[in-house]
Motif scaffolding. Structure first.
Motif, PDB file in Angstrom:
ATOM      1  N   SER A 134       0.817  -1.098  -0.143  1.00 12.45           N
ATOM      2  CA  SER A 134       0.104   0.018   0.017  1.00 12.45           C
ATOM      3  C   SER A 134       0.905   1.271  -0.132  1.00 12.45           C
ATOM      4  O   SER A 134       1.849   1.158   0.697  1.00 12.45           O
ATOM      5  N   VAL A 135       0.453   2.278  -0.695  1.00  8.90           N
ATOM      6  CA  VAL A 135       1.256   3.455  -1.097  1.00  8.90           C
ATOM      7  C   VAL A 135       0.097   4.589  -0.477  1.00  8.90           C
ATOM      8  O   VAL A 135      -0.923   4.852  -0.730  1.00  8.90           O
ATOM      9  N   SER A 136       0.827   5.691   0.170  1.00  8.77           N
ATOM     10  CA  SER A 136       0.394   6.630   0.623  1.00  8.77           C
ATOM     11  C   SER A 136       0.660   7.931  -0.035  1.00  8.77           C
ATOM     12  O   SER A 136       1.782   8.050  -0.447  1.00  8.77           O
ATOM     13  N   LEU A 137      -0.557   8.717  -0.434  1.00  6.48           N
ATOM     14  CA  LEU A 137      -0.070  10.116  -1.063  1.00  6.48           C
ATOM     15  C   LEU A 137      -1.080  11.291  -0.539  1.00  6.48           C
ATOM     16  O   LEU A 137      -2.065  11.041  -0.089  1.00  6.48           O
ATOM     17  N   GLY A 138      -0.434  12.405  -0.155  1.00  5.52           N
ATOM     18  CA  GLY A 138      -1.218  13.280   0.602  1.00  5.52           C
ATOM     19  C   GLY A 138      -1.129  13.700   2.008  1.00  5.52           C
ATOM     20  O   GLY A 138      -0.021  13.222   2.526  1.00  5.52           O
ATOM     21  N   ASP A 139      -2.242  13.952   2.378  1.00 10.06           N
ATOM     22  CA  ASP A 139      -2.044  14.004   4.047  1.00 10.06           C
ATOM     23  C   ASP A 139      -1.764  12.956   4.705  1.00 10.06           C
ATOM     24  O   ASP A 139      -2.023  11.632   4.413  1.00 10.06           O
ATOM     25  N   GLU A 140      -1.076  13.297   5.930  1.00 10.37           N
ATOM     26  CA  GLU A 140      -0.852  11.889   6.824  1.00 10.37           C
ATOM     27  C   GLU A 140      -2.002  11.430   7.365  1.00 10.37           C
ATOM     28  O   GLU A 140      -3.079  12.104   7.483  1.00 10.37           O
ATOM     29  N   ALA A 141      -1.762  10.090   7.787  1.00  8.84           N
ATOM     30  CA  ALA A 141      -2.810   9.485   8.334  1.00  8.84           C
ATOM     31  C   ALA A 141      -2.292   8.765   9.611  1.00  8.84           C
ATOM     32  O   ALA A 141      -0.987   8.217   9.751  1.00  8.84           O
ATOM     33  N   LEU A 142      -3.342   8.376  10.549  1.00  4.88           N
ATOM     34  CA  LEU A 142      -2.851   7.481  11.763  1.00  4.88           C
ATOM     35  C   LEU A 142      -3.527   6.165  11.231  1.00  4.88           C
ATOM     36  O   LEU A 142      -4.737   5.830  11.170  1.00  4.88           O
ATOM     37  N   PHE A 143      -2.601   5.162  11.032  1.00  4.09           N
ATOM     38  CA  PHE A 143      -2.838   3.738  10.399  1.00  4.09           C
ATOM     39  C   PHE A 143      -2.769   2.884  11.793  1.00  4.09           C
ATOM     40  O   PHE A 143      -1.923   3.210  12.755  1.00  4.09           O
ATOM     41  N   ARG A 144      -3.588   2.022  11.908  1.00  8.25           N
ATOM     42  CA  ARG A 144      -3.785   1.166  13.074  1.00  8.25           C
ATOM     43  C   ARG A 144      -3.626  -0.348  12.652  1.00  8.25           C
ATOM     44  O   ARG A 144      -4.249  -0.755  11.760  1.00  8.25           O
ATOM     45  N   ILE A 145      -2.952  -1.098  13.396  1.00  8.02           N
ATOM     46  CA  ILE A 145      -2.455  -2.356  12.886  1.00  8.02           C
ATOM     47  C   ILE A 145      -2.626  -3.198  14.395  1.00  8.02           C
ATOM     48  O   ILE A 145      -1.981  -2.907  15.047  1.00  8.02           O
ATOM     49  N   GLY A 146      -3.441  -4.425  14.261  1.00  4.44           N
ATOM     50  CA  GLY A 146      -3.102  -5.415  15.303  1.00  4.44           C
ATOM     51  C   GLY A 146      -3.161  -6.912  14.860  1.00  4.44           C
ATOM     52  O   GLY A 146      -2.180  -6.865  13.923  1.00  4.44           O
ATOM     53  N   GLY A 147      -3.863  -7.541  15.428  1.00  3.06           N
ATOM     54  CA  GLY A 147      -3.345  -9.063  15.105  1.00  3.06           C
ATOM     55  C   GLY A 147      -4.470  -9.649  14.290  1.00  3.06           C
ATOM     56  O   GLY A 147      -5.319  -9.114  13.505  1.00  3.06           O
ATOM     57  N   GLU A 148      -4.549 -11.032  14.221  1.00  2.14           N
ATOM     58  CA  GLU A 148      -5.581 -11.701  13.301  1.00  2.14           C
ATOM     59  C   GLU A 148      -7.073 -11.987  13.984  1.00  2.14           C
ATOM     60  O   GLU A 148      -7.884 -12.171  13.237  1.00  2.14           O
ATOM     61  N   THR A 149      -7.137 -11.574  15.204  1.00  5.39           N
ATOM     62  CA  THR A 149      -8.547 -11.112  15.829  1.00  5.39           C
ATOM     63  C   THR A 149      -8.839  -9.878  16.147  1.00  5.39           C
ATOM     64  O   THR A 149      -7.831  -8.835  16.014  1.00  5.39           O
ATOM     65  N   ARG A 150     -10.189  -9.498  15.826  1.00  7.16           N
ATOM     66  CA  ARG A 150     -10.397  -8.110  16.090  1.00  7.16           C
ATOM     67  C   ARG A 150     -10.073  -7.290  17.176  1.00  7.16           C
ATOM     68  O   ARG A 150      -9.882  -6.123  17.509  1.00  7.16           O
ATOM     69  N   ARG A 151     -10.116  -8.281  18.455  1.00  4.79           N
ATOM     70  CA  ARG A 151      -9.900  -7.850  19.790  1.00  4.79           C
ATOM     71  C   ARG A 151      -8.339  -8.065  20.075  1.00  4.79           C
ATOM     72  O   ARG A 151      -7.660  -8.608  19.127  1.00  4.79           O
ATOM     73  N   GLY A 152      -7.757  -7.308  21.051  1.00  6.36           N
ATOM     74  CA  GLY A 152      -6.126  -7.371  21.320  1.00  6.36           C
ATOM     75  C   GLY A 152      -5.657  -6.259  20.922  1.00  6.36           C
ATOM     76  O   GLY A 152      -6.120  -5.356  20.597  1.00  6.36           O
ATOM     77  N   PRO A 153      -4.433  -6.199  21.267  1.00  4.84           N
ATOM     78  CA  PRO A 153      -3.593  -4.975  20.988  1.00  4.84           C
ATOM     79  C   PRO A 153      -3.442  -4.463  19.612  1.00  4.84           C
ATOM     80  O   PRO A 153      -3.473  -5.435  18.812  1.00  4.84           O
ATOM     81  N   THR A 154      -3.484  -3.137  19.745  1.00  3.97           N
ATOM     82  CA  THR A 154      -3.004  -2.743  18.302  1.00  3.97           C
ATOM     83  C   THR A 154      -2.130  -1.681  18.475  1.00  3.97           C
ATOM     84  O   THR A 154      -1.626  -1.202  19.678  1.00  3.97           O
ATOM     85  N   ARG A 155      -1.630  -1.256  17.455  1.00  2.00           N
ATOM     86  CA  ARG A 155      -0.293  -0.274  17.390  1.00  2.00           C
ATOM     87  C   ARG A 155      -0.651   0.769  16.232  1.00  2.00           C
ATOM     88  O   ARG A 155      -1.174   0.588  15.331  1.00  2.00           O
ATOM     89  N   GLY A 156      -0.537   2.054  16.670  1.00  2.00           N
ATOM     90  CA  GLY A 156      -0.748   3.213  15.857  1.00  2.00           C
ATOM     91  C   GLY A 156       0.659   3.477  15.102  1.00  2.00           C
ATOM     92  O   GLY A 156       1.579   3.653  15.748  1.00  2.00           O
ATOM     93  N   VAL A 157       0.251   3.682  13.755  1.00  2.00           N
ATOM     94  CA  VAL A 157       1.746   4.177  13.038  1.00  2.00           C
ATOM     95  C   VAL A 157       1.077   5.558  12.040  1.00  2.00           C
ATOM     96  O   VAL A 157       0.288   5.250  11.244  1.00  2.00           O
ATOM     97  N   GLU A 158       2.226   6.475  12.273  1.00  2.00           N
ATOM     98  CA  GLU A 158       1.771   7.515  11.009  1.00  2.00           C
ATOM     99  C   GLU A 158       2.205   7.135   9.784  1.00  2.00           C
ATOM    100  O   GLU A 158       3.277   6.831   9.623  1.00  2.00           O
ATOM    101  N   LEU A 159       1.445   7.458   8.724  1.00  2.00           N
ATOM    102  CA  LEU A 159       1.784   7.136   7.416  1.00  2.00           C
ATOM    103  C   LEU A 159       1.931   8.484   6.669  1.00  2.00           C
ATOM    104  O   LEU A 159       0.758   9.103   6.880  1.00  2.00           O
ATOM    105  N   ALA A 160       2.949   9.099   6.060  1.00  2.00           N
ATOM    106  CA  ALA A 160       2.710  10.130   5.230  1.00  2.00           C
ATOM    107  C   ALA A 160       2.995  10.095   3.633  1.00  2.00           C
ATOM    108  O   ALA A 160       3.279   8.760   3.278  1.00  2.00           O
ATOM    109  N   SER A 161       2.999  10.914   2.853  1.00  2.00           N
ATOM    110  CA  SER A 161       3.072  10.851   1.523  1.00  2.00           C
ATOM    111  C   SER A 161       4.168  10.130   1.031  1.00  2.00           C
ATOM    112  O   SER A 161       5.368  10.627   1.555  1.00  2.00           O
ATOM    113  N   GLY A 162       4.123   9.341   0.236  1.00  2.00           N
ATOM    114  CA  GLY A 162       5.515   8.562  -0.241  1.00  2.00           C
ATOM    115  C   GLY A 162       5.735   7.375   0.687  1.00  2.00           C
ATOM    116  O   GLY A 162       6.440   6.607   0.017  1.00  2.00           O
TER     117      GLY A 162
END
Ligand code: MD6
Ligand code: FE
Length: 206
Positions: A134-162
């Protein structure tokens, strides 16, 4: 300078994989194709509730959502036309990093003010051994990623253009989403906002 960051097992982030000049070239390629395959607003299966993002696709297969479900199809749901070809920069990117047969779908997500994407898995593909890029263009986004179940810990990562994110192996079915966009953090996209390009192999190739 591009830097490669390991986010979690199977998740790799390349910060600024595309330079400012390449981002502009890619954006121009995207917007030219959007004239042929305009953004439309998908709805959720069942409820018929509208997505907050607008979408289109490039490549032989497009991912779409409507009241009857999620699916891949070769034509635009509104115009009925075949999807435009995938931009060359994206074909090259996939060949460089994916170690899989060529991508068949480039889903294009447009996030205007206030748009977001709920936690989901990319699991409508038969080719689950191929990664998703996946490629990001334009405004920054807060991306969230967890595991293979909907519940459980997640982690936030900033994605910027490029920036480029790849999910594969242990992370291929990880839940992920976009919490929010930082409106006005980039001036790349005309009219403001963020464009995300998600590349996927759809059919199995044994
Ligand atoms: C987005 N991305 O960045 C949404 N899916 O706007 C995705 O849904 C995604 O970034 C699979 C792999 C990477 C992604
Ligand atoms: Fe996804």
């Amino acid at each position: 300078m591009m830097t490669r960051v390991a986010i979690a097992p199977g998740v790799i982030l390349w910060r600024e994989r595309f330079s400012k000049t390449e981002q502009q070239t890619l954006l121009n390629d995207v917007l030219a194709r959007i004239k042929q395959a305009p953004f439309y607003r998908p709805v959720m299966p069942g409820s018929g509730k509208s997505f907050s993002v607008e979408e289109s696709n490039f490549g032989p297969l497009g991912w779409i959502s409507d009241k009857t479900g999620y699916r891949y199809q070769a034509t635009h749901p509104v115009t009925g036309a075949a999807w435009p070809e995938m931009p060359a920069l994206l074909i090259d990117l996939w060949r460089e990093i994916a170690d899989a047969p060529d991508a068949q779908c480039c889903l294009v997500n447009l996030y205007r003010q206030g748009a977001r994407m709920g936690l989901h898995q990319d699991k409508d593909e038969k080719a689950l051994s191929a990664p998703v890029v996946s490629v990001s263009l334009g405004d920054e986004a807060l991306f969230r990623i967890g595991g293979e179940t909907r519940r459980g810990p997640t982690r936030g990562v900033e994605l910027a253009s490029g920036d480029v994110v790849m999910f594969g192996g242990a992370a291929r079915l990880a839940y992920h989403g976009i919490d929010r966009i930082k409106q006005g953090s980039s001036s790349l996209v005309p009219g403001g906002g963020r464009i995300n390009l998600t590349l996927r192999r759809v059919t199995q190739t044994d």
